[in-house]
Design a protein around this motif. Structure first.
Motif, PDB file in Angstrom:
ATOM      1  N   ILE A 150      -6.823   0.652  16.280  1.00  0.00           N
ATOM      2  CA  ILE A 150      -7.685   0.044  15.259  1.00  0.00           C
ATOM      3  C   ILE A 150      -7.584   0.826  13.954  1.00  0.00           C
ATOM      4  O   ILE A 150      -7.389   0.261  12.881  1.00  0.00           O
ATOM      5  N   ALA A 151      -7.711   2.149  14.051  1.00  0.00           N
ATOM      6  CA  ALA A 151      -7.679   2.994  12.855  1.00  0.00           C
ATOM      7  C   ALA A 151      -6.336   2.890  12.144  1.00  0.00           C
ATOM      8  O   ALA A 151      -6.284   2.780  10.905  1.00  0.00           O
ATOM      9  N   LEU A 152      -5.245   2.912  12.902  1.00  0.00           N
ATOM     10  CA  LEU A 152      -3.921   2.827  12.266  1.00  0.00           C
ATOM     11  C   LEU A 152      -3.682   1.467  11.629  1.00  0.00           C
ATOM     12  O   LEU A 152      -3.037   1.373  10.577  1.00  0.00           O
ATOM     13  N   LEU A 153      -4.186   0.415  12.243  1.00  0.00           N
ATOM     14  CA  LEU A 153      -4.041  -0.908  11.631  1.00  0.00           C
ATOM     15  C   LEU A 153      -4.818  -0.985  10.317  1.00  0.00           C
ATOM     16  O   LEU A 153      -4.341  -1.566   9.338  1.00  0.00           O
ATOM     17  N   TYR A 154      -6.000  -0.383  10.285  1.00  0.00           N
ATOM     18  CA  TYR A 154      -6.774  -0.393   9.047  1.00  0.00           C
ATOM     19  C   TYR A 154      -6.080   0.399   7.949  1.00  0.00           C
ATOM     20  O   TYR A 154      -5.997  -0.062   6.803  1.00  0.00           O
ATOM     21  N   VAL A 155      -5.590   1.576   8.264  1.00  0.00           N
ATOM     22  CA  VAL A 155      -4.928   2.354   7.215  1.00  0.00           C
ATOM     23  C   VAL A 155      -3.630   1.677   6.784  1.00  0.00           C
ATOM     24  O   VAL A 155      -3.289   1.683   5.596  1.00  0.00           O
ATOM     25  N   ILE A 181      -2.508  -1.530  -1.463  1.00  0.00           N
ATOM     26  CA  ILE A 181      -3.057  -0.374  -2.170  1.00  0.00           C
ATOM     27  C   ILE A 181      -3.700  -0.755  -3.508  1.00  0.00           C
ATOM     28  O   ILE A 181      -4.757  -0.224  -3.860  1.00  0.00           O
ATOM     29  N   GLY A 182      -3.123  -1.680  -4.226  1.00  0.00           N
ATOM     30  CA  GLY A 182      -3.713  -2.121  -5.498  1.00  0.00           C
ATOM     31  C   GLY A 182      -5.055  -2.790  -5.295  1.00  0.00           C
ATOM     32  O   GLY A 182      -6.020  -2.514  -6.022  1.00  0.00           O
ATOM     33  N   GLU A 183      -5.117  -3.660  -4.317  1.00  0.00           N
ATOM     34  CA  GLU A 183      -6.369  -4.334  -4.003  1.00  0.00           C
ATOM     35  C   GLU A 183      -7.404  -3.342  -3.460  1.00  0.00           C
ATOM     36  O   GLU A 183      -8.597  -3.465  -3.736  1.00  0.00           O
ATOM     37  N   PHE A 208     -11.018  -2.667  -5.018  1.00  0.00           N
ATOM     38  CA  PHE A 208     -12.233  -2.801  -4.216  1.00  0.00           C
ATOM     39  C   PHE A 208     -13.080  -1.534  -4.292  1.00  0.00           C
ATOM     40  O   PHE A 208     -14.296  -1.606  -4.450  1.00  0.00           O
ATOM     41  N   PHE A 209     -12.447  -0.377  -4.181  1.00  0.00           N
ATOM     42  CA  PHE A 209     -13.188   0.882  -4.321  1.00  0.00           C
ATOM     43  C   PHE A 209     -13.835   0.959  -5.703  1.00  0.00           C
ATOM     44  O   PHE A 209     -14.977   1.398  -5.828  1.00  0.00           O
ATOM     45  N   THR A 210     -13.098   0.540  -6.718  1.00  0.00           N
ATOM     46  CA  THR A 210     -13.641   0.554  -8.083  1.00  0.00           C
ATOM     47  C   THR A 210     -14.837  -0.381  -8.182  1.00  0.00           C
ATOM     48  O   THR A 210     -15.879  -0.028  -8.744  1.00  0.00           O
ATOM     49  N   TYR A 211     -14.707  -1.561  -7.624  1.00  0.00           N
ATOM     50  CA  TYR A 211     -15.799  -2.545  -7.661  1.00  0.00           C
ATOM     51  C   TYR A 211     -17.037  -2.030  -6.927  1.00  0.00           C
ATOM     52  O   TYR A 211     -18.148  -2.116  -7.435  1.00  0.00           O
ATOM     53  N   THR A 212     -16.846  -1.490  -5.740  1.00  0.00           N
ATOM     54  CA  THR A 212     -17.998  -1.087  -4.931  1.00  0.00           C
ATOM     55  C   THR A 212     -18.722   0.131  -5.490  1.00  0.00           C
ATOM     56  O   THR A 212     -19.874   0.379  -5.132  1.00  0.00           O
ATOM     57  N   THR A 213     -18.078   0.874  -6.348  1.00  0.00           N
ATOM     58  CA  THR A 213     -18.745   2.034  -6.955  1.00  0.00           C
ATOM     59  C   THR A 213     -19.163   1.764  -8.404  1.00  0.00           C
ATOM     60  O   THR A 213     -19.672   2.652  -9.072  1.00  0.00           O
ATOM     61  N   ALA A 229     -11.432   9.572  -3.144  1.00  0.00           N
ATOM     62  CA  ALA A 229     -12.165   8.897  -2.061  1.00  0.00           C
ATOM     63  C   ALA A 229     -11.214   8.089  -1.186  1.00  0.00           C
ATOM     64  O   ALA A 229     -11.330   8.105   0.049  1.00  0.00           O
ATOM     65  N   MET A 230     -10.284   7.391  -1.810  1.00  0.00           N
ATOM     66  CA  MET A 230      -9.319   6.606  -1.040  1.00  0.00           C
ATOM     67  C   MET A 230      -8.469   7.511  -0.158  1.00  0.00           C
ATOM     68  O   MET A 230      -8.236   7.197   1.018  1.00  0.00           O
ATOM     69  N   VAL A 231      -8.011   8.617  -0.713  1.00  0.00           N
ATOM     70  CA  VAL A 231      -7.199   9.559   0.064  1.00  0.00           C
ATOM     71  C   VAL A 231      -7.998  10.081   1.249  1.00  0.00           C
ATOM     72  O   VAL A 231      -7.479  10.170   2.375  1.00  0.00           O
TER      73      VAL A 231
END
Length: 161
Positions: free
Chosen positions: A17-22, A29-31, A35-40, A64-66
């Motif tokens: 599950i974790a590997l599929l998510y990453v 990566i652009g999206e 999304f991180f930008t939007y949520t913060t 944060a993404m890293v």
């Protein structure tokens, strides 16, 4: 023996599950950055318009993404390896099997820290992800995946025969 095989399989499933998510995050990566930008950004927060955490600069979003991707990757690799190790130790003595759980437990801990610590703790509680139209999926998903990881950690940590 069934309990030992189940523990190995469950560890491997959480790792997958974790590997599929990453992998999906990296493939998009652009999206993911958007999304991180939007949520913060505090956008679309009408129920509770005041958010105590500041809008971060782009470099902190990358940090944060890293961190999220590193925890997902660590959870994936460690849980898969831990599952393989547990399966290999399924016929070993109780002491060897118990000590073989360490890798799986560390991987599951990474998953819990990611999905409950970072997502539920910072994104949902800190940035109020729950109010955003696009936030419901990650909010519920992180609760579910964190719960899967925590339940798996509890089960795998239980002493066997």
């Amino acid at each position: 023996m069934v309990d030992r095989i189940l523990k190995a399989l469950i560890s491997a499933i959480v790792g997958l599950i974790a590997l599929l998510y990453v992998a999906h995050n990296l493939a998009n990566i652009g999206e993911a950055f958007a999304f991180f930008t939007y949520t913060t950004s505090h956008a679309d927060q009408t129920a509770y318009p005041v958010t105590l955490l500041p809008v971060p600069p782009p470099f902190l979003i990358v940090v944060a993404m890293v961190l999220v991707f590193a925890l997902e990757s660590a959870a994936g690799v460690l849980c898969l390896y831990g599952g393989w190790r547990l399966f290999a130790l399924r016929r070993a003595g109780a002491g060897a099997f118990e000590s073989g759980k360490a890798i799986s437990k560390i991987g599951l801990g990474c998953a819990v820290l990611n999905w409950w610590g970072l997502f539920q703790g910072i994104a949902v509680a800190g940035y109020q992800l729950w109010q955003m139209p696009l936030g419901e999926g990650p909010m519920m998903g992180s609760w579910i995946y964190g719960g899967i990881a925590m339940a798996s950690l509890i089960y795998i940590s239980q002493r066997g025969d």
